[in-house]
Write an enzyme that holds these catalytic residues in place. Structure first.
Site, PDB file in Angstrom:
ATOM      1  N   CYS A 171      -5.872   1.845  -6.513  1.00  0.00           N
ATOM      2  CA  CYS A 171      -5.637   0.678  -7.360  1.00  0.00           C
ATOM      3  C   CYS A 171      -6.117   1.000  -8.767  1.00  0.00           C
ATOM      4  O   CYS A 171      -7.075   1.738  -8.942  1.00  0.00           O
ATOM      5  CB  CYS A 171      -6.388  -0.539  -6.807  1.00  0.00           C
ATOM      6  SG  CYS A 171      -5.985  -2.093  -7.634  1.00  0.00           S
ATOM      7  N   CYS A 222     -11.486  -3.882   2.173  1.00  0.00           N
ATOM      8  CA  CYS A 222     -10.309  -3.205   1.640  1.00  0.00           C
ATOM      9  C   CYS A 222     -10.674  -1.865   0.988  1.00  0.00           C
ATOM     10  O   CYS A 222     -11.511  -1.808   0.101  1.00  0.00           O
ATOM     11  CB  CYS A 222      -9.634  -4.116   0.627  1.00  0.00           C
ATOM     12  SG  CYS A 222      -8.070  -3.478   0.113  1.00  0.00           S
ATOM     13  N   CYS A 251     -14.730  -4.482  -4.946  1.00  0.00           N
ATOM     14  CA  CYS A 251     -13.690  -4.021  -4.001  1.00  0.00           C
ATOM     15  C   CYS A 251     -13.729  -2.505  -3.857  1.00  0.00           C
ATOM     16  O   CYS A 251     -13.725  -1.787  -4.853  1.00  0.00           O
ATOM     17  CB  CYS A 251     -12.327  -4.473  -4.529  1.00  0.00           C
ATOM     18  SG  CYS A 251     -10.940  -3.866  -3.570  1.00  0.00           S
ATOM     19  N   CYS A 253      -2.046  -7.369   7.407  1.00  0.00           N
ATOM     20  CA  CYS A 253      -2.446  -7.198   6.016  1.00  0.00           C
ATOM     21  C   CYS A 253      -1.970  -5.817   5.572  1.00  0.00           C
ATOM     22  O   CYS A 253      -2.367  -4.810   6.181  1.00  0.00           O
ATOM     23  CB  CYS A 253      -3.957  -7.316   5.888  1.00  0.00           C
ATOM     24  SG  CYS A 253      -4.560  -7.050   4.209  1.00  0.00           S
ATOM     25  N   GLU A 258      -4.015   1.714   3.884  1.00  0.00           N
ATOM     26  CA  GLU A 258      -4.562   0.956   5.008  1.00  0.00           C
ATOM     27  C   GLU A 258      -3.690  -0.240   5.359  1.00  0.00           C
ATOM     28  O   GLU A 258      -3.004  -0.795   4.503  1.00  0.00           O
ATOM     29  CB  GLU A 258      -5.942   0.406   4.641  1.00  0.00           C
ATOM     30  CG  GLU A 258      -6.966   1.459   4.406  1.00  0.00           C
ATOM     31  CD  GLU A 258      -8.278   0.855   3.918  1.00  0.00           C
ATOM     32  OE1 GLU A 258      -9.256   1.602   3.909  1.00  0.00           O
ATOM     33  OE2 GLU A 258      -8.318  -0.334   3.550  1.00  0.00           O
ATOM     34  N   CYS A 314     -11.720  -3.837  -9.804  1.00  0.00           N
ATOM     35  CA  CYS A 314     -12.558  -5.010  -9.535  1.00  0.00           C
ATOM     36  C   CYS A 314     -13.876  -4.509  -8.948  1.00  0.00           C
ATOM     37  O   CYS A 314     -13.888  -3.654  -8.056  1.00  0.00           O
ATOM     38  CB  CYS A 314     -11.867  -5.961  -8.557  1.00  0.00           C
ATOM     39  SG  CYS A 314     -10.331  -6.655  -9.212  1.00  0.00           S
TER      40      CYS A 314
END
Length: 348
Positions: free
Chosen positions: A115, A340, A122, A108, A95, A119
């Site tokens: 990932c 995100c 997120c 961004c 993205e 977290c």
């Protein structure tokens, strides 16, 4: 020659390209021309390199490949934010977001496909990490988002934040190489002072940024200034405690003299009390810094909610009274998948 044997030309340095071209019987100055096409003019098609002979262009097509990023889908928010799902050459999806405000145009960008940090708040943290994003793919995101800024708002990009999918410091070499191509006079020639790399907090890599004396800005996603709470929402804190991070940030600041930005999402009934603000103020004493309080974009995977508006104001006011430069960043793109990882999850 099969495609699998072709070199990705954008992985080569200028000196590598000169050596290669010499082997193809071409003059060294041609490498500089090709490099300009790739990095200044953002060309992704050998046929468009119009000051090269047809014969040389054919040689390039035979021996090399360019793997451009393309826009799979874009969403336009009522607040004018544009969110993109980008398709990579191997069909992976990442993205990138264009965030327009009256005084700046910010891109961004993503540094990883998925990932590995998980977290809890997120959306990207609920995806597996497939691979790192290559330097040229980060560069392409910037080029494509800049094009959107110029086409939609008649303004070029003013800022770039590495705050999209992934942990930039776990893709260190590609991130630094992409910033080199974006900031270099023989690249996009943007100022490094307009680039911010955001990390969840990997102490040894923050020290490496110091050793490399980087000129771009560093932001730390803090979200809690005590280890118990931070461990709960950011498992990476278990190996990178606040003490270790403070130590790394002092080292980084001593080497670069760059102030640090702390990003802090104020979650309802979690880290929104003045005792939390006091802990944050204490952490702010380690190095010169500012605080961005960020409004949360809730996601379906997690139970976290944004704190009440008046609590956020009180929190910010507490920090300001302590002399800490504090800004409240309103959430953008609430009517689209702007948190995100949300759009990439949908497009998988």
């Amino acid at each position: 020659m099969g495609i699998s044997n072709k070199k990705d030309i954008r992985t080569l340095s200028l000196s590598d390209l000169k050596v290669d071209l010499d082997g193809l019987g071409e003059k060294a100055f041609r490498a500089k021309q090709i490099y300009e096409w790739l990095w200044q003019k953002s060309c992704v098609d050998f046929d468009q390199m119009s000051n090269l002979s047809k014969e040389l262009r054919e040689k390039l097509k035979t021996n090399y490949v360019i793997n451009p990023v393309s826009i799979l889908k874009s969403q336009l928010s009522t607040d004018q934010t544009i969110k993109n799902a980008f398709k990579l050459h191997d069909s992976n999806i990442i993205e990138g977001v264009l965030i327009p405000t009256p005084d700046r145009m910010t891109a961004c960008v993503s540094s990883q496909v998925g990932c590995s940090l998980s977290c809890k708040f997120c959306a990207t943290g609920y995806m597996d990490r497939k691979r790192n994003v290559h330097a040229d793919e980060i560069y392409d995101q910037v080029v494509l988002i800049n094009r959107q800024a110029e086409e939609n708002y008649q303004k070029p990009l003013s800022n770039i934040v590495y705050m999209g999918m992934g942990e930039p410091l776990l893709n260190y070499s590609n991130v630094l190489k992409s910033i080199d191509r974006i900031t270099s006079p023989d690249g996009l020639n943007m100022s490094p002072k307009r680039i911010t790399v955001s990390t969840a907090g990997i102490a040894k890599m923050i020290k490496k940024l110091g050793d490399d004396e980087v000129r771009f800005n560093l932001a730390l996603s803090l979200h809690a200034a005590n280890d118990k709470k931070r461990n709960e929402i950011m498992p990476i804190n278990e190996q990178n405690s606040l003490e270790a991070l403070a130590d790394a940030l002092k080292y980084y600041y001593a080497k670069t003299k760059n102030p640090v930005t702390y990003e802090y999402i104020v979650f309802n009934d979690f880290n929104d009390e003045l005792t939390d603000a006091a802990e944050l103020a204490q952490f702010c004493k380690h190095v010169p810094c500012k605080v961005n309080i960020i409004e949360y974009n809730p996601i379906v995977f997690a139970d976290y909610e944004n704190a009440e508006a008046d609590k956020i104001e009180l929190f910010a006011e507490f920090l300001r009274k302590k002399g800490i430069n504090t800004r409240i960043r309103r959430s953008r793109g609430k009517d689209i998948d702007a948190a995100c990882g949300q759009l990439a999850v949908k497009e998988k």
